[in-house]
Design a protein around this motif. Structure first.
Motif, mmCIF file in Angstrom:
data_model
loop_
_atom_site.group_PDB
_atom_site.id
_atom_site.type_symbol
_atom_site.label_atom_id
_atom_site.label_comp_id
_atom_site.label_asym_id
_atom_site.label_seq_id
_atom_site.Cartn_x
_atom_site.Cartn_y
_atom_site.Cartn_z
ATOM 1 N N ILE A 235 0.871 -1.181 0.000
ATOM 2 C CA ILE A 235 0.000 0.000 0.000
ATOM 3 C C ILE A 235 0.900 1.219 0.000
ATOM 4 O O ILE A 235 1.588 1.498 0.977
ATOM 5 C CB ILE A 235 -0.912 0.012 1.241
ATOM 6 N N GLY A 236 0.902 1.914 -1.137
ATOM 7 C CA GLY A 236 1.750 3.087 -1.276
ATOM 8 C C GLY A 236 0.918 4.310 -1.620
ATOM 9 O O GLY A 236 -0.309 4.286 -1.504
ATOM 10 N N PRO A 237 1.583 5.372 -2.080
ATOM 11 C CA PRO A 237 0.888 6.637 -2.357
ATOM 12 C C PRO A 237 -0.248 6.499 -3.377
ATOM 13 O O PRO A 237 -1.268 7.162 -3.253
ATOM 14 C CB PRO A 237 1.997 7.529 -2.926
ATOM 15 N N GLY A 238 -0.074 5.639 -4.380
ATOM 16 C CA GLY A 238 -1.086 5.499 -5.426
ATOM 17 C C GLY A 238 -2.396 4.943 -4.868
ATOM 18 O O GLY A 238 -3.469 5.513 -5.082
ATOM 19 N N LYS A 239 -2.295 3.826 -4.150
ATOM 20 C CA LYS A 239 -3.505 3.224 -3.581
ATOM 21 C C LYS A 239 -4.115 4.137 -2.518
ATOM 22 O O LYS A 239 -5.339 4.252 -2.407
ATOM 23 C CB LYS A 239 -3.205 1.838 -3.006
ATOM 24 N N ALA A 240 -3.259 4.775 -1.730
ATOM 25 C CA ALA A 240 -3.782 5.684 -0.693
ATOM 26 C C ALA A 240 -4.549 6.835 -1.342
ATOM 27 O O ALA A 240 -5.638 7.203 -0.888
ATOM 28 C CB ALA A 240 -2.641 6.221 0.175
ATOM 29 N N ALA A 241 -4.018 7.398 -2.434
ATOM 30 C CA ALA A 241 -4.707 8.505 -3.112
ATOM 31 C C ALA A 241 -6.027 8.034 -3.696
ATOM 32 O O ALA A 241 -7.030 8.762 -3.678
ATOM 33 C CB ALA A 241 -3.808 9.073 -4.221
ATOM 34 N N LEU A 242 -6.055 6.807 -4.197
ATOM 35 C CA LEU A 242 -7.299 6.257 -4.750
ATOM 36 C C LEU A 242 -8.346 6.093 -3.641
ATOM 37 O O LEU A 242 -9.516 6.468 -3.822
ATOM 38 C CB LEU A 242 -7.008 4.918 -5.445
ATOM 39 N N LEU A 243 -7.938 5.561 -2.510
ATOM 40 C CA LEU A 243 -8.883 5.413 -1.389
ATOM 41 C C LEU A 243 -9.405 6.786 -0.948
ATOM 42 O O LEU A 243 -10.592 6.951 -0.669
ATOM 43 C CB LEU A 243 -8.208 4.712 -0.194
ATOM 44 N N GLU A 244 -8.500 7.754 -0.898
ATOM 45 C CA GLU A 244 -8.896 9.106 -0.514
ATOM 46 C C GLU A 244 -9.939 9.655 -1.497
ATOM 47 O O GLU A 244 -10.934 10.269 -1.084
ATOM 48 C CB GLU A 244 -7.645 9.991 -0.548
ATOM 49 N N SER A 245 -9.722 9.401 -2.756
ATOM 50 C CA SER A 245 -10.641 9.905 -3.767
ATOM 51 C C SER A 245 -11.995 9.183 -3.688
ATOM 52 O O SER A 245 -13.048 9.811 -3.848
ATOM 53 C CB SER A 245 -10.007 9.748 -5.147
ATOM 54 N N ILE A 246 -11.970 7.877 -3.443
ATOM 55 C CA ILE A 246 -13.237 7.139 -3.302
ATOM 56 C C ILE A 246 -14.008 7.670 -2.092
ATOM 57 O O ILE A 246 -15.226 7.838 -2.127
ATOM 58 C CB ILE A 246 -12.967 5.614 -3.173
ATOM 59 N N GLN A 247 -13.266 7.976 -1.026
ATOM 60 C CA GLN A 247 -13.896 8.562 0.170
ATOM 61 C C GLN A 247 -14.578 9.896 -0.191
ATOM 62 O O GLN A 247 -15.682 10.181 0.270
ATOM 63 C CB GLN A 247 -12.816 8.802 1.225
ATOM 64 N N ASP A 248 -13.926 10.679 -1.044
ATOM 65 C CA ASP A 248 -14.460 11.997 -1.420
ATOM 66 C C ASP A 248 -15.596 11.917 -2.437
ATOM 67 O O ASP A 248 -16.570 12.651 -2.358
ATOM 68 C CB ASP A 248 -13.355 12.888 -2.022
ATOM 69 N N THR A 249 -15.411 11.037 -3.444
ATOM 70 C CA THR A 249 -16.363 11.044 -4.565
ATOM 71 C C THR A 249 -17.452 9.989 -4.434
ATOM 72 O O THR A 249 -18.480 10.082 -5.103
ATOM 73 C CB THR A 249 -15.629 10.776 -5.900
ATOM 74 N N GLY A 250 -17.201 8.951 -3.622
ATOM 75 C CA GLY A 250 -18.173 7.871 -3.522
ATOM 76 C C GLY A 250 -18.285 7.045 -4.790
ATOM 77 O O GLY A 250 -19.308 6.404 -5.030
ATOM 78 N N SER A 251 -17.217 7.042 -5.571
ATOM 79 C CA SER A 251 -17.289 6.339 -6.851
ATOM 80 C C SER A 251 -15.896 5.949 -7.346
ATOM 81 O O SER A 251 -14.963 6.767 -7.323
ATOM 82 C CB SER A 251 -17.968 7.269 -7.866
#
Lengths: 118, 118
Positions: free
Chosen positions: B16-32
């Motif tokens: 789990i690095g910056p890429g996956k963390a940024a994706l999780l952050e974005s899913i948290q924000d966008t719900g998609s």
């Protein structure tokens, strides 16, 4: 136990991660790029490229050749190379300590086998 | 300014690095997942594979589907996913703070252009 990998990313895009740090550590110990490559099961060319990329990333070399002696010369870290390695090692140590509880909590939920590498 | 990249490496080899963390952050924000993929200029399949690999790495999902609503369903972090992301973010913040002086000292010696990527 889960681990934390640290990678320094310079503005130029140059990177210093666990692989280059381990190579510098080995050069410090063995005084030789080829001995370091062997001990890391890495071919000499790869080790040389890693050293060369480090040397080209800074305004001063990280590794320098040594001449003479029975072995006909080798390699050693420059003072800047020693400084760079010790900063990396210090950060790695501090981060690992800082992350102990988090890594344990995360590893506790991990399955023994990961899915496909992506 | 130089940066520090943090990658959690589980015993299973899952990362789990910056890429996956940024994706999780974005899913948290966008719900998609698809909106996250778009906002990260990543194709949907790649985003889906990253989510799937995270879900397969643990004994509980990290991201789950949501159903209904005008958009016809989306995705959200599970409580474990939220915990995982917040641990990663907290570590990333702490490490960045810890490393400020080292990063400045190292960057000061860096050349503007890196050599070939190795």
């Amino acid at each position: 136990m889960a681990k934390l990998k640290l990678t320094l990313v310079l503005d130029s895009g140059a990177r210093i991660g666990p692989g280059k740090a381990a190579l510098l550590e080995s050069i410090q110990d063995t005084g030789s790029i080829s001995a370091s490559a062997r001990s890391m099961a890495m071919d000499y060319k790869r080790a040389w490229l890693l050293v060369d990329s480090l040397n080209k990333a800074f305004d001063t070399p990280v590794v320098e050749r040594t001449t003479g002696g029975a072995g006909g010369g080798g390699a050693r870290l420059t003072p800047f190379g020693q400084d760079l390695l010790s900063r990396y090692q210090r950060l790695q140590g501090a981060v690992t300590k800082l992350a102990t509880d988090d890594l344990a909590a995360i590893e506790q939920r991990a399955l023994p086998e990961a899915g496909p590498k992506v």
